[in-house]
Design an enzyme around this catalytic site. Sequence first.
Site, PDB file in Angstrom:
ATOM      1  N   ASP A   7      -5.523   6.874   1.731  1.00  0.00           N
ATOM      2  CA  ASP A   7      -4.437   6.077   2.374  1.00  0.00           C
ATOM      3  C   ASP A   7      -3.933   6.568   3.836  1.00  0.00           C
ATOM      4  O   ASP A   7      -4.559   7.513   4.214  1.00  0.00           O
ATOM      5  CB  ASP A   7      -3.069   6.044   1.563  1.00  0.00           C
ATOM      6  CG  ASP A   7      -1.930   5.436   1.961  1.00  0.00           C
ATOM      7  OD1 ASP A   7      -2.139   4.035   2.698  1.00  0.00           O
ATOM      8  OD2 ASP A   7      -0.817   5.518   1.740  1.00  0.00           O
ATOM      9  N   SER A   8      -3.211   5.853   4.573  1.00  0.00           N
ATOM     10  CA  SER A   8      -2.810   6.449   5.792  1.00  0.00           C
ATOM     11  C   SER A   8      -2.022   7.758   5.451  1.00  0.00           C
ATOM     12  O   SER A   8      -1.851   8.451   6.371  1.00  0.00           O
ATOM     13  CB  SER A   8      -2.161   5.372   6.664  1.00  0.00           C
ATOM     14  OG  SER A   8      -0.888   4.670   5.833  1.00  0.00           O
ATOM     15  N   GLY A  40      -1.111  -0.208  10.014  1.00  0.00           N
ATOM     16  CA  GLY A  40      -0.693  -1.470  10.161  1.00  0.00           C
ATOM     17  C   GLY A  40      -0.855  -2.398  11.551  1.00  0.00           C
ATOM     18  O   GLY A  40      -1.176  -3.391  11.540  1.00  0.00           O
ATOM     19  N   CYS A  70      -4.254   1.812  -0.483  1.00  0.00           N
ATOM     20  CA  CYS A  70      -3.506   1.247   0.826  1.00  0.00           C
ATOM     21  C   CYS A  70      -3.811  -0.315   0.939  1.00  0.00           C
ATOM     22  O   CYS A  70      -4.927  -0.771   0.887  1.00  0.00           O
ATOM     23  CB  CYS A  70      -4.085   2.073   2.138  1.00  0.00           C
ATOM     24  SG  CYS A  70      -3.477   1.400   3.525  1.00  0.00           S
ATOM     25  N   ASN A  71      -2.695  -1.066   1.039  1.00  0.00           N
ATOM     26  CA  ASN A  71      -2.899  -2.424   1.129  1.00  0.00           C
ATOM     27  C   ASN A  71      -3.751  -2.906   2.505  1.00  0.00           C
ATOM     28  O   ASN A  71      -4.666  -3.756   2.671  1.00  0.00           O
ATOM     29  CB  ASN A  71      -1.621  -3.238   1.063  1.00  0.00           C
ATOM     30  CG  ASN A  71      -1.174  -3.118  -0.051  1.00  0.00           C
ATOM     31  OD1 ASN A  71      -0.301  -2.226  -0.368  1.00  0.00           O
ATOM     32  ND2 ASN A  71      -1.384  -3.979  -1.274  1.00  0.00           N
ATOM     33  N   THR A  72      -3.413  -2.307   3.454  1.00  0.00           N
ATOM     34  CA  THR A  72      -3.827  -2.567   4.871  1.00  0.00           C
ATOM     35  C   THR A  72      -5.276  -2.248   4.938  1.00  0.00           C
ATOM     36  O   THR A  72      -6.235  -3.073   5.401  1.00  0.00           O
ATOM     37  CB  THR A  72      -3.212  -1.547   5.752  1.00  0.00           C
ATOM     38  OG1 THR A  72      -1.735  -2.269   6.052  1.00  0.00           O
ATOM     39  CG2 THR A  72      -3.850  -2.140   7.507  1.00  0.00           C
ATOM     40  N   CYS A 177       3.121  -2.866  -0.490  1.00  0.00           N
ATOM     41  CA  CYS A 177       2.833  -1.909   0.317  1.00  0.00           C
ATOM     42  C   CYS A 177       2.994  -0.732  -0.791  1.00  0.00           C
ATOM     43  O   CYS A 177       4.025  -0.528  -1.437  1.00  0.00           O
ATOM     44  CB  CYS A 177       3.735  -1.468   1.426  1.00  0.00           C
ATOM     45  SG  CYS A 177       3.380   0.140   2.346  1.00  0.00           S
ATOM     46  N   THR A 178       2.065   0.171  -0.892  1.00  0.00           N
ATOM     47  CA  THR A 178       1.810   1.289  -1.763  1.00  0.00           C
ATOM     48  C   THR A 178       3.183   2.243  -1.460  1.00  0.00           C
ATOM     49  O   THR A 178       3.601   3.179  -2.321  1.00  0.00           O
ATOM     50  CB  THR A 178       0.727   2.157  -1.589  1.00  0.00           C
ATOM     51  OG1 THR A 178       0.297   2.458  -0.320  1.00  0.00           O
ATOM     52  CG2 THR A 178      -0.592   1.091  -2.333  1.00  0.00           C
ATOM     53  N   HIS A 179       3.577   2.400  -0.276  1.00  0.00           N
ATOM     54  CA  HIS A 179       4.669   3.383  -0.142  1.00  0.00           C
ATOM     55  C   HIS A 179       5.964   2.723  -0.818  1.00  0.00           C
ATOM     56  O   HIS A 179       6.653   3.465  -1.246  1.00  0.00           O
ATOM     57  CB  HIS A 179       5.057   3.401   1.481  1.00  0.00           C
ATOM     58  CG  HIS A 179       4.177   4.106   2.417  1.00  0.00           C
ATOM     59  ND1 HIS A 179       2.787   3.900   2.665  1.00  0.00           N
ATOM     60  CD2 HIS A 179       4.494   5.550   2.644  1.00  0.00           C
ATOM     61  CE1 HIS A 179       2.294   4.831   3.295  1.00  0.00           C
ATOM     62  NE2 HIS A 179       3.267   5.933   3.431  1.00  0.00           N
TER      63      HIS A 179
END
Length: 282
Positions: A7-8, A40, A70-72, A177-179
């Site tokens: 992920d980021s 993003g 991560c969705n992005t 969003c995973t966050h």
Amino acid sequence: MKIALMDSGTGLLAAAAAMRRLRPDADLVLSSDPDGMPWGPRTPDDVTDRALAVARSAAAHGPDALIVACNTASVHALPALRAELEPQIPVIGTVPAIKPAAAGGGPVAIWATPATTGSPYQRDLIDRFGSGVEVTGVPCPGLADAVQAADEPAIDAAVAAAADLTPRDVRTVVLGCTHYELVAERIRAALQQPGAPALVLHGSAEAVAAQALRRIGAEPAPAAAPTGALSVILSGRPAGLPAEALAYAEGRLLARSRTDLAPGATEPVAAVADETAAAARR
């Protein structure tokens, strides 16, 4: 068994914790990009380049599968990641859980980053899986950044602002969003209406963890001995879990799952978790 997640930033914690619960004996590799986040606002090509670098750092550990938590990155980089890593390493992407949310009936709200809300990607998912259901896209400016920084006042403010944009009759919310999964209970508390049925939240962590096991032909074994180790990579550098991760139950679970040193770290992660928790109590 070794499962890598990328992920980021700390958004991968939810899926990593889900995997830890499903397979306490699995080694986990967490690879993120604090130097390059947030992803993003970046162009699709830039996101792909950053995601490939993060994935390569994880792949160097020889995982059996890679979860793109991560969705992005899943939107922009999944084809490139699969082209480079598969079939040697199965790559599992993350998609907002619109399909199961819509299957339960509406009205549904999708909390997502401003860049994702109203995007062709999200609109396509709604058209494919949300037909006949009232779906509202809710932009959540600043929420992912606040969660990444574990900034409590900023999290509360961002959640409250998004709650004000959410129709009061919504009964199901997709965390796009995973966050956001790290603050799911705060979101629930902000949206739950007195006397209304319990709000249903749909994240992706459990589903992607289960899918990763299926892709490698493994079964969940939650009663397995908790022998799995943890490796952390921050923008290509070996490290321990960052302090911000330990602000969340998922991060603390992962810290407790190991007793050895992360590559290049100078202190056991569990000790850092204990110190951080003690500081929070003070």
